[in-house]
Design a protein around this motif. Structure first.
Motif, PDB file in Angstrom:
ATOM      1  N   VAL A 117       0.834  -1.199   0.000  1.00  0.00           N
ATOM      2  CA  VAL A 117       0.000   0.000   0.000  1.00  0.00           C
ATOM      3  C   VAL A 117       0.869   1.249   0.000  1.00  0.00           C
ATOM      4  CG1 VAL A 117      -1.877  -1.170   1.229  1.00  0.00           C
ATOM      5  CG2 VAL A 117      -0.193   0.154   2.529  1.00  0.00           C
ATOM      6  N   ASP A 118       0.329   2.284  -0.631  1.00  0.00           N
ATOM      7  CA  ASP A 118       0.900   3.622  -0.548  1.00  0.00           C
ATOM      8  C   ASP A 118      -0.093   4.499   0.217  1.00  0.00           C
ATOM      9  OD1 ASP A 118       3.194   3.154  -2.264  1.00  0.00           O
ATOM     10  OD2 ASP A 118       1.786   3.156  -3.948  1.00  0.00           O
ATOM     11  N   VAL A 119       0.407   5.550   0.824  1.00  0.00           N
ATOM     12  CA  VAL A 119      -0.442   6.563   1.450  1.00  0.00           C
ATOM     13  C   VAL A 119      -0.082   7.894   0.810  1.00  0.00           C
ATOM     14  CG1 VAL A 119      -1.097   7.731   3.578  1.00  0.00           C
ATOM     15  CG2 VAL A 119      -0.580   5.280   3.613  1.00  0.00           C
ATOM     16  N   ALA A 120      -1.059   8.517   0.160  1.00  0.00           N
ATOM     17  CA  ALA A 120      -0.774   9.753  -0.573  1.00  0.00           C
ATOM     18  C   ALA A 120      -0.942  10.999   0.287  1.00  0.00           C
ATOM     19  CB  ALA A 120      -1.679   9.850  -1.806  1.00  0.00           C
ATOM     20  N   ASP A 121      -1.816  10.932   1.268  1.00  0.00           N
ATOM     21  CA  ASP A 121      -2.168  12.141   2.028  1.00  0.00           C
ATOM     22  C   ASP A 121      -2.094  11.850   3.522  1.00  0.00           C
ATOM     23  OD1 ASP A 121      -3.162  14.467   3.046  1.00  0.00           O
ATOM     24  OD2 ASP A 121      -5.181  14.256   2.205  1.00  0.00           O
ATOM     25  N   TRP A 122      -1.168  12.497   4.189  1.00  0.00           N
ATOM     26  CA  TRP A 122      -0.974  12.299   5.622  1.00  0.00           C
ATOM     27  C   TRP A 122      -1.577  13.427   6.449  1.00  0.00           C
ATOM     28  CZ3 TRP A 122       1.236   7.785   7.337  1.00  0.00           C
ATOM     29  CH2 TRP A 122       1.881   7.002   6.368  1.00  0.00           C
ATOM     30  N   SER A 123      -2.336  14.300   5.828  1.00  0.00           N
ATOM     31  CA  SER A 123      -2.817  15.499   6.516  1.00  0.00           C
ATOM     32  C   SER A 123      -3.793  15.193   7.648  1.00  0.00           C
ATOM     33  CB  SER A 123      -3.476  16.447   5.515  1.00  0.00           C
ATOM     34  OG  SER A 123      -4.611  15.852   4.900  1.00  0.00           O
ATOM     35  N   ALA A 124      -4.410  14.021   7.642  1.00  0.00           N
ATOM     36  CA  ALA A 124      -5.332  13.674   8.726  1.00  0.00           C
ATOM     37  C   ALA A 124      -4.622  13.665  10.072  1.00  0.00           C
ATOM     38  CB  ALA A 124      -5.971  12.306   8.467  1.00  0.00           C
ATOM     39  N   HIS A 125      -3.304  13.531  10.058  1.00  0.00           N
ATOM     40  CA  HIS A 125      -2.526  13.488  11.295  1.00  0.00           C
ATOM     41  C   HIS A 125      -1.946  14.849  11.664  1.00  0.00           C
ATOM     42  CE1 HIS A 125      -2.764   9.114  11.889  1.00  0.00           C
ATOM     43  NE2 HIS A 125      -2.860   9.090  10.580  1.00  0.00           N
ATOM     44  N   GLY A 126      -2.494  15.885  11.042  1.00  0.00           N
ATOM     45  CA  GLY A 126      -2.151  17.228  11.448  1.00  0.00           C
ATOM     46  C   GLY A 126      -0.685  17.571  11.237  1.00  0.00           C
ATOM     47  N   PRO A 127      -0.141  18.426  12.097  1.00  0.00           N
ATOM     48  CA  PRO A 127       1.242  18.884  11.934  1.00  0.00           C
ATOM     49  C   PRO A 127       2.264  17.755  12.002  1.00  0.00           C
ATOM     50  CG  PRO A 127       0.057  20.272  13.494  1.00  0.00           C
ATOM     51  CD  PRO A 127      -0.818  19.090  13.235  1.00  0.00           C
ATOM     52  N   ASP A 128       1.875  16.623  12.578  1.00  0.00           N
ATOM     53  CA  ASP A 128       2.819  15.510  12.705  1.00  0.00           C
ATOM     54  C   ASP A 128       2.760  14.543  11.531  1.00  0.00           C
ATOM     55  OD1 ASP A 128       4.014  15.909  15.489  1.00  0.00           O
ATOM     56  OD2 ASP A 128       1.866  16.070  15.869  1.00  0.00           O
ATOM     57  N   GLY A 129       1.955  14.890  10.501  1.00  0.00           N
ATOM     58  CA  GLY A 129       1.854  14.027   9.339  1.00  0.00           C
ATOM     59  C   GLY A 129       3.182  13.784   8.657  1.00  0.00           C
ATOM     60  N   GLY A 130       4.019  14.813   8.600  1.00  0.00           N
ATOM     61  CA  GLY A 130       5.325  14.664   7.956  1.00  0.00           C
ATOM     62  C   GLY A 130       6.212  13.676   8.683  1.00  0.00           C
ATOM     63  N   ARG A 131       6.228  13.771  10.017  1.00  0.00           N
ATOM     64  CA  ARG A 131       7.043  12.836  10.802  1.00  0.00           C
ATOM     65  C   ARG A 131       6.526  11.418  10.663  1.00  0.00           C
ATOM     66  NH1 ARG A 131       8.231  13.383  16.674  1.00  0.00           N
ATOM     67  NH2 ARG A 131       6.092  14.119  16.937  1.00  0.00           N
ATOM     68  N   LEU A 132       5.183  11.269  10.654  1.00  0.00           N
ATOM     69  CA  LEU A 132       4.603   9.943  10.509  1.00  0.00           C
ATOM     70  C   LEU A 132       4.922   9.377   9.136  1.00  0.00           C
ATOM     71  CD1 LEU A 132       2.892   7.638  11.570  1.00  0.00           C
ATOM     72  CD2 LEU A 132       0.846   8.887  10.836  1.00  0.00           C
ATOM     73  N   GLN A 133       4.863  10.200   8.108  1.00  0.00           N
ATOM     74  CA  GLN A 133       5.190   9.749   6.763  1.00  0.00           C
ATOM     75  C   GLN A 133       6.625   9.234   6.697  1.00  0.00           C
ATOM     76  OE1 GLN A 133       4.841  12.810   3.795  1.00  0.00           O
ATOM     77  NE2 GLN A 133       5.081  11.390   2.087  1.00  0.00           N
ATOM     78  N   SER A 134       7.537   9.978   7.298  1.00  0.00           N
ATOM     79  CA  SER A 134       8.941   9.559   7.295  1.00  0.00           C
ATOM     80  C   SER A 134       9.133   8.260   8.062  1.00  0.00           C
ATOM     81  CB  SER A 134       9.817  10.660   7.902  1.00  0.00           C
ATOM     82  OG  SER A 134       9.753  11.836   7.121  1.00  0.00           O
ATOM     83  N   HIS A 135       8.450   8.148   9.218  1.00  0.00           N
ATOM     84  CA  HIS A 135       8.550   6.938  10.031  1.00  0.00           C
ATOM     85  C   HIS A 135       8.022   5.738   9.257  1.00  0.00           C
ATOM     86  CE1 HIS A 135       8.780   4.737  13.843  1.00  0.00           C
ATOM     87  NE2 HIS A 135       7.577   4.239  13.570  1.00  0.00           N
ATOM     88  N   PHE A 136       6.886   5.919   8.588  1.00  0.00           N
ATOM     89  CA  PHE A 136       6.293   4.836   7.809  1.00  0.00           C
ATOM     90  C   PHE A 136       7.233   4.415   6.673  1.00  0.00           C
ATOM     91  CE2 PHE A 136       3.639   3.364   4.258  1.00  0.00           C
ATOM     92  CZ  PHE A 136       2.926   2.341   4.867  1.00  0.00           C
ATOM     93  N   ALA A 137       7.765   5.393   5.962  1.00  0.00           N
ATOM     94  CA  ALA A 137       8.644   5.089   4.836  1.00  0.00           C
ATOM     95  C   ALA A 137       9.892   4.334   5.289  1.00  0.00           C
ATOM     96  CB  ALA A 137       9.047   6.383   4.125  1.00  0.00           C
ATOM     97  N   HIS A 138      10.371   4.653   6.488  1.00  0.00           N
ATOM     98  CA  HIS A 138      11.579   4.009   7.003  1.00  0.00           C
ATOM     99  C   HIS A 138      11.319   2.560   7.408  1.00  0.00           C
ATOM    100  CE1 HIS A 138      15.485   3.673   8.950  1.00  0.00           C
ATOM    101  NE2 HIS A 138      14.894   3.210  10.025  1.00  0.00           N
ATOM    102  N   HIS A 139      10.136   2.288   7.952  1.00  0.00           N
ATOM    103  CA  HIS A 139       9.871   0.959   8.522  1.00  0.00           C
ATOM    104  C   HIS A 139       9.070   0.036   7.601  1.00  0.00           C
ATOM    105  CE1 HIS A 139      11.461   1.725  12.563  1.00  0.00           C
ATOM    106  NE2 HIS A 139      10.994   2.963  12.424  1.00  0.00           N
ATOM    107  N   TYR A 140       8.360   0.590   6.642  1.00  0.00           N
ATOM    108  CA  TYR A 140       7.535  -0.230   5.767  1.00  0.00           C
ATOM    109  C   TYR A 140       8.391  -0.818   4.648  1.00  0.00           C
ATOM    110  CZ  TYR A 140       3.459  -1.622   2.982  1.00  0.00           C
ATOM    111  OH  TYR A 140       2.517  -2.343   2.279  1.00  0.00           O
TER     112      TYR A 140
END
Length: 237
Positions: A117-140
């Motif tokens: 799966v890909d996730v195109a939009d992380w904005s649902a997680h507010g200001p921390d969406g960028g950090r979550l995106q990076s964390h996901f990309a690193h571990h997935y």
């Protein structure tokens, strides 16, 4: 025939785009005109999900009152098998499949295809969406041979599905349980990056313990609570 099963509980905001994508995949020329039957399993819906599904020509609808994704997927699979499906493809109502999604599943020449799966939009997680995106990309693990199981991107040969008895009536992890049973049966499984889907990073997960909850657990590991996300989103609005 190929059967596509989409469970849905109050997905009026997302089901239209999901069905548009599935129908594009069903019309791919590489399928050489093979019929693709699509069924939306409406599980305890009280919003516009059914009305939106009705606008998509040829999409079947089943209504159940279970609030159980394992039961919903199983009912949809039974419907497709009864219609003569040789292959069962599963996705979710908050997910956009790629135009060659079905073609890529069948190209693996396997009994089971577990996609990524890909996730195109992380904005649902507010200001921390960028950090979550990076964390996901690193571990997935986005590479062939991965060991992810996503109900949003899963294909199974009907014969293999029936051999293990199909989905268990589980409220979550029904996809992993099915793949475990298939693996134990000796089924040929492709852990592939070929079939791709883009799914939601939603914070209002429909199935407890599913992908949405996995993302929330990642948020917690970053030291941000879901309530903080809600507060921050409210302050931005």
């Amino acid at each position: 025939m190929i059967g596509v099963v989409i469970p849905a509980h109050n997905e009026g905001e997302r089901i239209g785009a999901a069905l548009d994508a599935v129908l594009r995949a069903a019309a791919h020329p590489a399928l050489e005109g093979e019929h693709v039957g699509v069924v939306v399993v409406l599980d305890s819906c009280s919003d516009a999900t059914e009305a939106i599904a009705m606008r998509h020509h040829g999409v079947a609808r089943l209504e159940i009152d279970a609030r159980n994704v394992g039961i919903a997927r199983a009912r949809g699979a039974d419907f497709c098998i009864g219609a003569g499906a040789r292959w069962l493809a599963f996705t979710d109502a908050d997910t956009i499949v790629s135009p060659d999604w079905l073609v890529k599943q069948l190209a693996e020449n396997a009994e089971v295809v577990c996609g990524v799966v890909d996730v195109a939009d992380w904005s649902a997680h507010g200001p921390d969406g960028g950090r979550l995106q990076s964390h996901f990309a690193h571990h997935y693990v986005d590479a062939d041979g991965h060991r992810h199981v996503h109900g949003a991107n899963l294909g199974v040969a009907t014969e293999a599905y029936c051999r293990v008895g199909g989905f268990e009536p589980l409220a979550c992890s029904e996809d992993a349980a099915l793949v475990d049973a298939l693996e134990a049966s000796g089924a040929r499984i492709a852990w592939s990056t070929g079939p791709r889907v883009t799914t939601s990073a939603r914070t209002d997960a429909r199935a407890r313990g599913g992908f949405g909850d996995t993302l929330l657990a990642m948020v917690a590991s970053l030291g941000v609570t879901p309530s903080e996300i809600a507060l921050r989103k409210g302050s931005v609005a």
